[in-house]
Write a protein that holds these residues in place. Structure first.
Motif, PDB file in Angstrom:
ATOM      1  N   ASP A   7       0.806  -1.226   0.000  1.00  0.00           N
ATOM      2  CA  ASP A   7       0.000   0.000   0.000  1.00  0.00           C
ATOM      3  C   ASP A   7       0.843   1.282   0.000  1.00  0.00           C
ATOM      4  O   ASP A   7       0.292   2.369   0.195  1.00  0.00           O
ATOM      5  CB  ASP A   7      -0.997  -0.003   1.155  1.00  0.00           C
ATOM      6  CG  ASP A   7      -0.327   0.067   2.517  1.00  0.00           C
ATOM      7  OD1 ASP A   7       0.910   0.207   2.591  1.00  0.00           O
ATOM      8  OD2 ASP A   7      -1.044  -0.027   3.524  1.00  0.00           O
ATOM      9  N   GLY A  33      -2.766   4.954  18.416  1.00  0.00           N
ATOM     10  CA  GLY A  33      -3.397   4.575  17.171  1.00  0.00           C
ATOM     11  C   GLY A  33      -3.366   3.082  16.980  1.00  0.00           C
ATOM     12  O   GLY A  33      -3.189   2.322  17.935  1.00  0.00           O
ATOM     13  N   TYR A  48       1.746  -4.368   8.265  1.00  0.00           N
ATOM     14  CA  TYR A  48       0.398  -4.601   7.739  1.00  0.00           C
ATOM     15  C   TYR A  48       0.108  -3.612   6.617  1.00  0.00           C
ATOM     16  O   TYR A  48       0.613  -2.498   6.610  1.00  0.00           O
ATOM     17  CB  TYR A  48      -0.671  -4.563   8.840  1.00  0.00           C
ATOM     18  CG  TYR A  48      -0.933  -3.235   9.503  1.00  0.00           C
ATOM     19  CD1 TYR A  48      -0.350  -2.907  10.716  1.00  0.00           C
ATOM     20  CD2 TYR A  48      -1.810  -2.298   8.931  1.00  0.00           C
ATOM     21  CE1 TYR A  48      -0.605  -1.696  11.334  1.00  0.00           C
ATOM     22  CE2 TYR A  48      -2.073  -1.081   9.553  1.00  0.00           C
ATOM     23  CZ  TYR A  48      -1.459  -0.782  10.752  1.00  0.00           C
ATOM     24  OH  TYR A  48      -1.717   0.425  11.356  1.00  0.00           O
ATOM     25  N   ALA A  54      -4.991  -7.089  17.205  1.00  0.00           N
ATOM     26  CA  ALA A  54      -4.835  -5.651  17.448  1.00  0.00           C
ATOM     27  C   ALA A  54      -3.365  -5.286  17.269  1.00  0.00           C
ATOM     28  O   ALA A  54      -2.487  -5.934  17.850  1.00  0.00           O
ATOM     29  CB  ALA A  54      -5.306  -5.292  18.856  1.00  0.00           C
ATOM     30  N   MET A 106      -9.238  -2.972  10.114  1.00  0.00           N
ATOM     31  CA  MET A 106     -10.544  -2.627  10.668  1.00  0.00           C
ATOM     32  C   MET A 106     -10.369  -1.791  11.924  1.00  0.00           C
ATOM     33  O   MET A 106      -9.289  -1.768  12.505  1.00  0.00           O
ATOM     34  CB  MET A 106     -11.319  -3.910  11.003  1.00  0.00           C
ATOM     35  CG  MET A 106     -11.896  -4.599   9.787  1.00  0.00           C
ATOM     36  SD  MET A 106     -10.626  -5.342   8.702  1.00  0.00           S
ATOM     37  CE  MET A 106      -9.886  -6.560   9.763  1.00  0.00           C
ATOM     38  N   ASP A 164      -9.872  -4.539   5.618  1.00  0.00           N
ATOM     39  CA  ASP A 164      -9.117  -3.365   5.173  1.00  0.00           C
ATOM     40  C   ASP A 164      -7.748  -3.244   5.838  1.00  0.00           C
ATOM     41  O   ASP A 164      -7.091  -2.202   5.703  1.00  0.00           O
ATOM     42  CB  ASP A 164      -9.936  -2.088   5.364  1.00  0.00           C
ATOM     43  CG  ASP A 164     -10.188  -1.770   6.831  1.00  0.00           C
ATOM     44  OD1 ASP A 164      -9.657  -2.468   7.719  1.00  0.00           O
ATOM     45  OD2 ASP A 164     -10.930  -0.814   7.095  1.00  0.00           O
ATOM     46  N   ALA A 165      -7.311  -4.286   6.545  1.00  0.00           N
ATOM     47  CA  ALA A 165      -5.974  -4.274   7.152  1.00  0.00           C
ATOM     48  C   ALA A 165      -5.519  -5.717   7.304  1.00  0.00           C
ATOM     49  O   ALA A 165      -6.236  -6.524   7.907  1.00  0.00           O
ATOM     50  CB  ALA A 165      -5.982  -3.579   8.506  1.00  0.00           C
ATOM     51  N   SER A 217      -2.972  -1.685   4.293  1.00  0.00           N
ATOM     52  CA  SER A 217      -4.335  -1.191   4.501  1.00  0.00           C
ATOM     53  C   SER A 217      -5.056  -1.006   3.164  1.00  0.00           C
ATOM     54  O   SER A 217      -4.452  -1.016   2.103  1.00  0.00           O
ATOM     55  CB  SER A 217      -4.303   0.141   5.242  1.00  0.00           C
ATOM     56  OG  SER A 217      -3.701   0.005   6.502  1.00  0.00           O
ATOM     57  N   VAL A 274      -4.806  -0.533  14.519  1.00  0.00           N
ATOM     58  CA  VAL A 274      -5.958  -1.132  13.849  1.00  0.00           C
ATOM     59  C   VAL A 274      -6.160  -2.562  14.329  1.00  0.00           C
ATOM     60  O   VAL A 274      -5.326  -3.121  15.038  1.00  0.00           O
ATOM     61  CB  VAL A 274      -5.746  -1.175  12.316  1.00  0.00           C
ATOM     62  CG1 VAL A 274      -5.549   0.220  11.742  1.00  0.00           C
ATOM     63  CG2 VAL A 274      -4.587  -2.079  11.956  1.00  0.00           C
ATOM     64  N   ILE A 275      -7.289  -3.116  13.901  1.00  0.00           N
ATOM     65  CA  ILE A 275      -7.518  -4.555  14.030  1.00  0.00           C
ATOM     66  C   ILE A 275      -7.248  -5.129  12.637  1.00  0.00           C
ATOM     67  O   ILE A 275      -7.926  -4.765  11.670  1.00  0.00           O
ATOM     68  CB  ILE A 275      -8.960  -4.864  14.479  1.00  0.00           C
ATOM     69  CG1 ILE A 275      -9.320  -4.070  15.741  1.00  0.00           C
ATOM     70  CG2 ILE A 275      -9.122  -6.364  14.676  1.00  0.00           C
ATOM     71  CD1 ILE A 275      -8.454  -4.323  16.953  1.00  0.00           C
ATOM     72  N   ALA A 276      -6.251  -5.981  12.535  1.00  0.00           N
ATOM     73  CA  ALA A 276      -5.822  -6.518  11.237  1.00  0.00           C
ATOM     74  C   ALA A 276      -6.053  -8.022  11.184  1.00  0.00           C
ATOM     75  O   ALA A 276      -5.997  -8.712  12.207  1.00  0.00           O
ATOM     76  CB  ALA A 276      -4.354  -6.205  11.006  1.00  0.00           C
ATOM     77  N   SER A 336     -13.053  -1.838   0.810  1.00  0.00           N
ATOM     78  CA  SER A 336     -13.327  -3.069   1.558  1.00  0.00           C
ATOM     79  C   SER A 336     -14.725  -3.040   2.169  1.00  0.00           C
ATOM     80  O   SER A 336     -15.332  -4.090   2.391  1.00  0.00           O
ATOM     81  CB  SER A 336     -12.275  -3.261   2.656  1.00  0.00           C
ATOM     82  OG  SER A 336     -10.979  -3.295   2.082  1.00  0.00           O
ATOM     83  N   GLN A 391      -0.551  -2.026  17.183  1.00  0.00           N
ATOM     84  CA  GLN A 391      -0.232  -0.615  17.407  1.00  0.00           C
ATOM     85  C   GLN A 391       1.024  -0.257  16.618  1.00  0.00           C
ATOM     86  O   GLN A 391       1.978  -1.036  16.580  1.00  0.00           O
ATOM     87  CB  GLN A 391      -0.029  -0.334  18.894  1.00  0.00           C
ATOM     88  CG  GLN A 391      -1.354  -0.263  19.657  1.00  0.00           C
ATOM     89  CD  GLN A 391      -1.163   0.350  21.030  1.00  0.00           C
ATOM     90  OE1 GLN A 391      -0.715  -0.332  21.949  1.00  0.00           O
ATOM     91  NE2 GLN A 391      -1.492   1.617  21.164  1.00  0.00           N
TER      92      GLN A 391
END
Lengths: 96, 96, 96, 96, 96
Positions: free
Chosen positions: A76, B40, B58, B26, C1, B76-77, B60, B42-44, C63, B28
């Protein structure tokens, strides 16, 4: 795109098969007003032979997959240009 | 991509059918300058067998769907690499 | 996500034809470190029967259109899972 | 889209082949409330003959590739309009 | 999607051919917790006949192109609903 400085490298042996052979570089963005490195940044795939210390442009999102090197890969952020000159307000912020 | 640390897990039984079997972690982000975990994250979805405590990359957005595990799924991750070494400014910020 | 809490609802009668029948929910993100609701958030379409007060995962961007409910619709955030358990650093941040 | 001011230029000779002939401009966003230039911004490809000092609209992400100039190229920000008038709250913030 | 208030207008005569006939509106986001306008925002194309002062939903990214008005156009933000009611925590934040 974002203009940034290549500040480091990432090596990862355990990865998606389509990532084999790609070079991962850490890039920090430049502040457009001052030309200085600022917080933030990404790990980008190199598509143009960039190295640590160089000022580059990288594209993000699906646009990062529009190069021969990155097509259809889970990437990305891609460095797609090495900057020669960066000018703001008529002043040279950077010259290679 | 973002370099980050896997800090936790999410379990969700009621979900879109296409998500069945995916592992949610999760993550960070790391500060590129210091190598420390920052706010910040995400959940990936995990595509490479990552676990809590590991440093990963990761991807996105639509790029997160360019793996066998995540193709055509509402994801999306995606974690697509486990980091061995992360260097900034010639200093090792992390070694597995 | 993003993991977040459903905090409200949006009703809109004048809208794109392809949006008819969709449920719009306001979702605020959880801080991964503390598990608390934080600033920000989105209006997401519900694809899993979520309700106000629940902890959910939502996907963004293209997504968000990879569900039966949202395909080919002008929707950029979709709730695609209801969270049962969320753990960080070995501690349970949330259990349904 | 983002409304912003063209503040500078970037020249890059070593780049992806598909980028040859594109003009790269530095654009800083305007604050919608005050109309003043604010922090942040991008390097965008010019699709409409914009120049330094002009107020423009740029599109980001895959939408940035929906112009004749940028189609299928690794470009994630494109200037696609030069602004004549920008009004907020009934007051003219900018007139060309 | 983002819930926001239409606060202004942008007129641009020199633009990509595919943008002719589109209406550009400045939209500032609402804080989900307070319902007040907050910093930030975008210039969005109107797909539903929205006007200054109205509370709307807009979609970003490729999702912004999933309307009849915006398909295949270099548009990354589209207003696709006019809000009637917005409730958070059981309280009405906005009613048309």
């Amino acid at each position: 795109m974002v203009i940034g400085k290549v500040v480091g490298t990432v090596v990862a042996s355990q990865k998606e098969a389509e990532l084999v052979g790609l070079k991962f570089l850490a890039v920090q963005p430049l502040d457009l007003a001052t030309g200085e490195v600022k917080d933030g940044g990404v790990i980008a795939v190199d598509a143009v032979g960039a190295g640590v210390g160089e000022i580059v442009l990288y594209a993000s999102g699906s646009s990062a997959r529009q190069t021969t090197v990155t097509q259809n890969r889970p990437v990305d952020a891609t460095i797609m240009a090495i900057v020669d000159t960066f000018e703001v307000g008529g002043e040279v912020r950077y010259r290679k």
